[in-house]
Design a protein around this motif. Structure first.
Motif, PDB file in Angstrom:
ATOM      1  N   PRO A   1       0.891  -0.871  -0.218  1.00  0.00           N
ATOM      2  CA  PRO A   1      -0.298   0.246  -0.176  1.00  0.00           C
ATOM      3  C   PRO A   1       0.306   0.921  -0.184  1.00  0.00           C
ATOM      4  O   PRO A   1       2.078   1.662   0.076  1.00  0.00           O
ATOM      5  CB  PRO A   1      -0.682  -0.309   0.901  1.00  0.00           C
ATOM      6  N   GLU A   2       0.316   2.116  -0.821  1.00  0.00           N
ATOM      7  CA  GLU A   2       0.646   3.495  -0.603  1.00  0.00           C
ATOM      8  C   GLU A   2       0.684   4.202   1.237  1.00  0.00           C
ATOM      9  O   GLU A   2      -0.322   3.850   1.428  1.00  0.00           O
ATOM     10  CB  GLU A   2       0.570   5.019  -1.028  1.00  0.00           C
ATOM     11  N   GLU A   3       1.307   5.238   1.175  1.00  0.00           N
ATOM     12  CA  GLU A   3       1.007   5.879   2.242  1.00  0.00           C
ATOM     13  C   GLU A   3      -0.191   6.085   2.760  1.00  0.00           C
ATOM     14  O   GLU A   3       0.083   7.974   2.510  1.00  0.00           O
ATOM     15  CB  GLU A   3       2.324   6.453   2.972  1.00  0.00           C
ATOM     16  N   ILE A   4      -1.514   5.982   2.846  1.00  0.00           N
ATOM     17  CA  ILE A   4      -2.750   7.210   2.463  1.00  0.00           C
ATOM     18  C   ILE A   4      -2.910   7.935   3.826  1.00  0.00           C
ATOM     19  O   ILE A   4      -3.120   8.933   3.395  1.00  0.00           O
ATOM     20  CB  ILE A   4      -3.175   5.479   2.536  1.00  0.00           C
ATOM     21  N   PRO A   5      -2.336   7.778   5.038  1.00  0.00           N
ATOM     22  CA  PRO A   5      -2.858   9.033   5.717  1.00  0.00           C
ATOM     23  C   PRO A   5      -1.199  10.016   5.254  1.00  0.00           C
ATOM     24  O   PRO A   5      -2.478  11.259   5.634  1.00  0.00           O
ATOM     25  CB  PRO A   5      -1.795   8.163   7.368  1.00  0.00           C
ATOM     26  N   LYS A   6      -0.929   9.381   5.257  1.00  0.00           N
ATOM     27  CA  LYS A   6       0.227  10.810   4.701  1.00  0.00           C
ATOM     28  C   LYS A   6      -0.076  11.610   3.380  1.00  0.00           C
ATOM     29  O   LYS A   6      -0.051  12.484   3.062  1.00  0.00           O
ATOM     30  CB  LYS A   6       1.487  10.460   4.352  1.00  0.00           C
ATOM     31  N   LEU A   7      -0.866  10.319   2.176  1.00  0.00           N
ATOM     32  CA  LEU A   7      -1.075  11.422   1.093  1.00  0.00           C
ATOM     33  C   LEU A   7      -2.515  12.045   0.687  1.00  0.00           C
ATOM     34  O   LEU A   7      -2.497  12.457   0.471  1.00  0.00           O
ATOM     35  CB  LEU A   7      -1.333   9.883  -0.240  1.00  0.00           C
ATOM     36  N   PHE A   8      -2.958  11.557   1.906  1.00  0.00           N
ATOM     37  CA  PHE A   8      -4.727  11.658   2.184  1.00  0.00           C
ATOM     38  C   PHE A   8      -4.494  13.425   3.286  1.00  0.00           C
ATOM     39  O   PHE A   8      -5.793  14.087   3.323  1.00  0.00           O
ATOM     40  CB  PHE A   8      -5.510  10.591   2.226  1.00  0.00           C
ATOM     41  N   GLY A   9      -3.080  13.679   3.433  1.00  0.00           N
ATOM     42  CA  GLY A   9      -3.134  14.611   4.763  1.00  0.00           C
ATOM     43  C   GLY A   9      -3.965  14.248   5.958  1.00  0.00           C
ATOM     44  O   GLY A   9      -4.625  14.866   6.769  1.00  0.00           O
ATOM     45  N   GLU A  10      -4.324  12.908   6.157  1.00  0.00           N
ATOM     46  CA  GLU A  10      -4.919  12.304   7.303  1.00  0.00           C
ATOM     47  C   GLU A  10      -4.199  11.112   8.301  1.00  0.00           C
ATOM     48  O   GLU A  10      -4.154  10.493   7.994  1.00  0.00           O
ATOM     49  CB  GLU A  10      -6.462  11.343   6.795  1.00  0.00           C
TER      50      GLU A  10
ATOM     51  N   ASP B   1      -4.377  11.016  11.844  1.00  0.00           N
ATOM     52  CA  ASP B   1      -5.075  10.110  12.202  1.00  0.00           C
ATOM     53  C   ASP B   1      -5.398   9.035  11.746  1.00  0.00           C
ATOM     54  O   ASP B   1      -6.243   8.167  11.964  1.00  0.00           O
ATOM     55  CB  ASP B   1      -6.054  11.290  12.640  1.00  0.00           C
ATOM     56  N   LEU B   2      -6.262   8.870   9.818  1.00  0.00           N
ATOM     57  CA  LEU B   2      -6.213   7.205   9.934  1.00  0.00           C
ATOM     58  C   LEU B   2      -5.271   6.319  10.700  1.00  0.00           C
ATOM     59  O   LEU B   2      -3.965   6.174  10.123  1.00  0.00           O
ATOM     60  CB  LEU B   2      -6.291   7.509   7.976  1.00  0.00           C
ATOM     61  N   GLU B   3      -5.773   4.806  10.770  1.00  0.00           N
ATOM     62  CA  GLU B   3      -5.808   4.238  11.179  1.00  0.00           C
ATOM     63  C   GLU B   3      -5.189   2.746  10.631  1.00  0.00           C
ATOM     64  O   GLU B   3      -5.931   2.948   9.488  1.00  0.00           O
ATOM     65  CB  GLU B   3      -6.440   3.731  12.807  1.00  0.00           C
ATOM     66  N   VAL B   4      -4.033   2.953  10.332  1.00  0.00           N
ATOM     67  CA  VAL B   4      -3.792   1.418   9.541  1.00  0.00           C
ATOM     68  C   VAL B   4      -3.079   0.148  10.302  1.00  0.00           C
ATOM     69  O   VAL B   4      -2.971   0.617  10.971  1.00  0.00           O
ATOM     70  CB  VAL B   4      -2.465   1.805   8.137  1.00  0.00           C
ATOM     71  N   THR B   5      -2.874  -0.839   9.746  1.00  0.00           N
ATOM     72  CA  THR B   5      -1.786  -1.899   9.625  1.00  0.00           C
ATOM     73  C   THR B   5      -0.494  -1.442   9.950  1.00  0.00           C
ATOM     74  O   THR B   5       0.023  -0.830   9.192  1.00  0.00           O
ATOM     75  CB  THR B   5      -2.642  -3.526   8.874  1.00  0.00           C
ATOM     76  N   LYS B   6      -0.185  -3.018  10.743  1.00  0.00           N
ATOM     77  CA  LYS B   6       1.918  -2.900  10.573  1.00  0.00           C
ATOM     78  C   LYS B   6       2.326  -3.408   9.093  1.00  0.00           C
ATOM     79  O   LYS B   6       3.617  -2.626   8.730  1.00  0.00           O
ATOM     80  CB  LYS B   6       2.295  -3.863  11.062  1.00  0.00           C
ATOM     81  N   TRP B   7       0.754  -3.500   8.236  1.00  0.00           N
ATOM     82  CA  TRP B   7       1.522  -3.614   7.014  1.00  0.00           C
ATOM     83  C   TRP B   7       1.278  -2.039   5.971  1.00  0.00           C
ATOM     84  O   TRP B   7       1.648  -2.177   4.791  1.00  0.00           O
ATOM     85  CB  TRP B   7       0.828  -4.780   6.307  1.00  0.00           C
TER      86      TRP B   7
END
Ligand SMILES: Cc1cc2nc3c(=O)[nH]c(=O)nc-3n(C[C@H](O)[C@H](O)[C@H](O)COP(=O)(O)OP(=O)(O)OC[C@H]3O[C@@H](n4cnc5c(N)ncnc54)[C@H](O)[C@@H]3O)c2cc1C
Ligand code: SF4
Length: 479
Positions: A402-411, A413-419
């Motif tokens: 996966p791309e780094e969605i929280p960073k990319l989306f400016g969010e 706090d969006l929780e992601v798994t260790k993967w």
């Protein structure tokens, strides 16, 4: 059926292999007739065993025995109604699900040694017949609901969710960074596995159902998640996984070494009639080249088979484990072998050599050692056992992250798994951010179309429940 013998051997040829012209016209006519008979014959082989393991092992729990029975009886419209009730794209799944691992692999007839009922082919036949007869109609909800849902990603997860939400009457907008909808169905999976016209007609159906599709719109660049949230009452993230794993081998910075998606996208765009500079100038065209594909999954199989169709001089596939441990579908490997791909099992690249462009690949020979934490035997280099191969084009097909969605989306706090996949509630698929849901590969990691569809449909249920609770709260407040 007698015409068949005059023109073509259907056991050896497929529509994809037949060039344009009169021969193809004849072939298609005969092929259709053949498929009609074959689908009904196959459907009538179902023993209606009463223990539908096929259904249990289909991620959508499709009511397979019922639609097989209806097909055998020639009641194709009824079969279509049942098949499409649980599957948003039955013609796609029928074509590209790894049925040997899912429904067909668990057919009791298969297990009794008599060869499975070809469930996928029948499913595809039913839905293609439905399209031909105009039974697949745009969605017309009974009531229009004002609440709107923004879906990020027009792959199978986003499309399935959009269709289910629209059926309920919600206003749906899909945003996608590609210039066409379909996600990996349009630009990843090659045309010989999934004809692009199948994807394009689905996209048209979405538009005819008043689902808005905004292409060339990248969340993270053209908008933040917060900005999108302000426009909609709920958001679904269905962005798939696109960060390609790379080979860390000396020389891997040489030209003519490409990630699989670059190679496949160029080929698919070309097939769709686009001008593709790097294909037209030969860079991403395998014709006349010695092609080496590194990897052993389905993406690697799609790359080798695409290179064969582009008339490569030779196509070799390097995989660090043995054939029995290939992650790709056994059927795909068999297809590739039949098409002349040279599999070099137990091998991995040691060095890429060349001046500017890659010219040679030195490979290490491997053996299988002790099982690792995943239980699979880990590959070990055999010291001194090397081989050198000529190479004009190397394709890396080592999987996706996966791309780094929280960073990319400016969010953040969006929780992601260790993967790096997005964390969701297993049932509702809601994330930790209010009103934001996620589905498909971005939740599961690289998976299958059928699972993306399942997730999209589950997320639609979760989103609908959430939106209903919001409007109920508003009503209560107003009362
Ligand atoms: C080469 C290849 C072959 C495959 N073959 C098969 C097969 O034969 N059978 C099978 O079942 N599965 C196959 N798969 C897997 C299958 O394609 C995926 O599991 C499935 O497409 C995932 O669906 P999705 O909707 O989650 O994501 P995707 O299909 O990846 O769609 C995600 C969409 O989100 C968009 N997007 C991403 N980021 C953004 C952003 N920031 N802003 C806006 N839009 C964005 C992308 O452009 C894309 O359109 C294959 C995969 C690959 C790579
Ligand atoms: S969706 Fe896939 S697993 Fe389910 S019946 Fe169709 S081909 Fe089989």
């Amino acid at each position: 059926m007698s015409k068949m013998l005059k023109f073509v051997d259907l056991k050896r040829e497929t529509p994809e292999k037949i060039e344009v012209g009169e021969r193809r016209e004849n072939f298609l006519e005969i092929y259709k007739e053949f498929i009609d008979h074959k689908a009904k014959d196959q459907a009538s082989r179902c023993s209606q065993c009463g223990t539908p393991f096929c259904q249990v092992h289909c991620p959508l729990q499709n009511n397979i025995p019922d639609w097989l029975k209806l097909t055998a009886e020639g009641r194709l419209k009824d079969a279509y109604e049942i098949s499409s009730a649980t599957n948003s794209m039955p013609e796609v799944c029928g074509s590209i699900c790894p049925q040997d691992r899912l429904c067909e692999g668990n057919c009791v007839i298969e297990q009794s040694g008599h060869g499975t009922v070809t469930i996928g082919a029948v499913e595809k036949f039913i839905t293609n017949t439905a399209w031909e007869n105009g039974w697949v109609e745009p969605i017309k909800p009974l009531n229009e609901i004002k609440q709107s849902v923004g879906i990020i990603g027009a792959g199978p997860a986003g499309i399935a969710a959009a269709m289910e939400l629209r059926k309920e009457g919600y206003q749906v907008t899909i945003y996608d960074r590609y210039d066409r909808a379909g996600g990996l169905l349009i630009y990843g999976i090659p045309n010989f596995k999934l004809d692009k016209s199948v994807v394009l007609r689905r996209t048209k159906l979405l538009k005819d159902s008043n689902i808005k599709i905004i292409n060339n719109f990248e969340v993270g660049k053209d908008s933040t998640l917060k900005e999108l949230k302000e426009k909609h009452d709920a958001i679904l993230i269905a962005t798939g996984v696109y960060k390609a794993r790379q080979i860390e081998t000396p020389g891997s910075n040489l030209k003519n070494i490409f990630p699989a998606m670059e190679f496949l996208t160029a080929s698919n765009k070309k097939g769709l009639g686009d001008e593709v500079k790097d294909f037209d100038n030969g860079t991403l065209n395998a014709e006349g080249k010695n092609v080496i594909v590194v990897g052993g999954g389905d993406t690697a199989m799609d790359c080798v088979r695409t290179a064969v169709r582009q008339k490569a001089k030779s196509v070799s596939c390097l995989y660090r484990r043995d054939k029995a441990n290939m992650p790709g579908s056994a059927r795909e490997v068999a297809n590739a072998e039949e098409e002349g791909v040279n599999f070099i099992w137990l091998s991995s690249p040691k060095l890429f050599e060349g001046k500017d462009n890659v010219e040679k690949v030195t490979i290490n020979k491997m053996r299988l050692g002790e099982p690792d934490s995943s239980g699979r035997q880990s590959p070990k280099i055999i010291d001194g056992a090397e081989e050198s191969l000529d190479a004009d084009l190397v394709i890396e097909a080592l999987g996706f992250e996966p791309e780094e969605i929280p960073k990319l989306f400016g969010e953040p706090d969006l929780e992601v798994t260790k993967w790096g996949t997005i964390k969701t509630d297993l049932k509702t698929l809601k994330t930790n951010i209010k009103g934001v849901f996620a589905a498909g590969d971005i939740v599961r990691g690289a998976s299958l179309v059928v699972w993306a569809i399942r997730d999209g449909r589950d997320a639609a249920v979760g989103i609908s429940e959430y939106l209903k609770s919001i409007s109920q709260k508003k009503k209560n407040k107003a009362a």
